[in-house]
Design an enzyme around this catalytic site. Sequence first.
Site, PDB file in Angstrom:
ATOM      1  N   GLY A  50     -11.019  -9.236   6.977  1.00 38.51           N
ATOM      2  CA  GLY A  50     -10.487 -10.236   7.368  1.00 38.51           C
ATOM      3  C   GLY A  50     -10.295 -10.231   9.219  1.00 38.51           C
ATOM      4  N   CYS A  51      -8.836 -11.242   9.728  1.00 33.51           N
ATOM      5  CA  CYS A  51      -8.073 -10.643  10.993  1.00 33.51           C
ATOM      6  C   CYS A  51      -7.728  -9.838  10.715  1.00 33.51           C
ATOM      7  CB  CYS A  51      -7.712 -11.498  11.854  1.00 33.51           C
ATOM      8  SG  CYS A  51      -7.597 -12.228  13.027  1.00 33.51           S
ATOM      9  N   GLN A  52      -7.184 -10.193   9.438  1.00 35.60           N
ATOM     10  CA  GLN A  52      -6.129  -8.665   9.449  1.00 35.60           C
ATOM     11  C   GLN A  52      -5.367  -8.258   8.143  1.00 35.60           C
ATOM     12  OE1 GLN A  52      -2.242 -10.690   9.212  1.00 35.60           O
ATOM     13  NE2 GLN A  52      -2.502 -12.467  11.087  1.00 35.60           N
ATOM     14  N   SER A 118      -5.871 -15.022   7.342  1.00 33.98           N
ATOM     15  CA  SER A 118      -7.514 -14.209   7.911  1.00 33.98           C
ATOM     16  C   SER A 118      -7.440 -12.852   7.127  1.00 33.98           C
ATOM     17  CB  SER A 118      -7.031 -13.855   8.904  1.00 33.98           C
ATOM     18  OG  SER A 118      -6.920 -14.845   9.886  1.00 33.98           O
TER      19      SER A 118
END
Lengths: 142, 408
Positions: A50-52, A118
């Site tokens: 994920g982005c995070q 994200s």
Amino acid sequence: MTINELQDEIIEEFELFSDWMDKYENIIEIGKELPLIDPKYKVRDNLIKGCQSNVWLHQEFTDGKVIYTADSDAIITKGLISMMIKVLSGHTPTEIVESELYFIDTIGLQNHLSPNRSNGLLSMLKQMKISAAGFQSKEIKN
Amino acid sequence: MGSGLDIAKIRKDFPLLETQVYGKDIVYLDNGATTQKPLAVLQALDAYYTGYNSNVHRGVHLLSQQATAAYELSRKKVQAYINAAHDHEVIFTKGTTDSINLIASSFGRKYLNAGDSILISAMEHHSNIVPWQMICEERGAVLKVIPMDENGVLDMDLLPSLLDERVKLVSVTYVSNSLGTVNPVREIIRQAHALNIPVMIDAAQAIQHFPIDVQELDVDFMAFSGHKLYGPTGIGVLYGKEKLLNDLPPYQGGGDMIKTVTFEKTIYNELPYKFEAGTPDISGAIGLGIAIDYVNSLGLSEIQAAEHELVTYALAQLAEVEGIRFIGNAAERSSVVSFLLEGIHPYDLGELLDKQGIAIRTGHHCTEPVMDFFDIPGTCRASFAFYNTKEEIDVLVKGIKRAAAILI
């Protein structure tokens, strides 16, 4: 229990909490029950980035059922994936492929499945269904 | 030592600050991502669409003339705001990313050859990395990086050794979006110019915080976004020195950027239209002009003082939180605070702050190399604007403590 019965059980559990922080405390608690992925499967191929926060997911096909294990570096994400595994793991590939997850919406966590989020949860759900679809051919042969 | 701004009164200019999330008053501390818009900007957008919406530079009719006049007036407002020598040195773009892509493409195609290099810094936003990587790959050039130290400060001692005749352009951020560091761009420009190397500044995180005079800085190209300057999304600015812009080929082809077109040959329009192909973001440009008026009415030095007070207070209050680690400890910093709590994933903290009505940003902030440098998955970032208050910072600190109690 069927996938829907498991979903309803989670929904009922969450009805106890009206405050968001209590809800999240519960999610974190559920995260502690997550069937953790064997470290040997915690590899790049099983990483849903994920982005995070990151999720590692592994699936096995045993006795006609798909068994999922997973992990995440963020504990709220861990709680969320723990709930998804609780609902889907241990069912047949067809049951999983045909399932419709409504509990996330009902308990008010739908934003975790929107493309804006994200945390890799949406990708994880997709991956769970794809792998179940992959096991479907074996299911038919059985 | 406070600013002279009446914050309570100013907050009334921003309708969004009145909003509630999860039944709580919003505490909006994500101004580094985008700022809220004053009513004057919203009214200007409304007035444009209800009163004189029309395409610019084309129509003989009155509405088109009015739209063109308003659009060009905004260009003059930007020119004055950054003290550009000419209004045609102000190119309207979609935003900072678009402005950097324009220069990477037009400059790169003209001047970048195999073996040449572009020099950026270790704390760039992806928008000031990827466009250069793309053009470098296309042209067989190399992307070089000015390193930073563990405080998030550029290692200026290494700059002279990185600047050589193969460097065709230096592109650095004025203020780091993930660390808050204010970079010594003046010194970078001085050293680069000594070797006749032009410099581009990414001012996305600077333009709203302190005065920038492009002539005094002697910067060659500068990019920023309207939406971080209290203006609408979708509008941005590329500033470039007249001579340099004139020497560059156009970026995109289309309407407005041409003088004459035949199937054999097209003669390009003059600056700034050469770089503004297609119908521009007319309402966005007008809104940006009004946003600049608004900022000017408060005064950038007053804004700077107010934000300095906020960030100083925030750093002191946050330092009291157990297990906090600041990412980025530059002496020269803007109103951005990046931090981590020991043993807590930034995403978890952001999530629990959100549910308490506190909007901060978590993640890598589009600066993955910075996160890799510090070997962290991301940070929590609180970024302040003049309309924020110390009470909001208190709510943040309380919120962090409450979240930490649950997460640890």
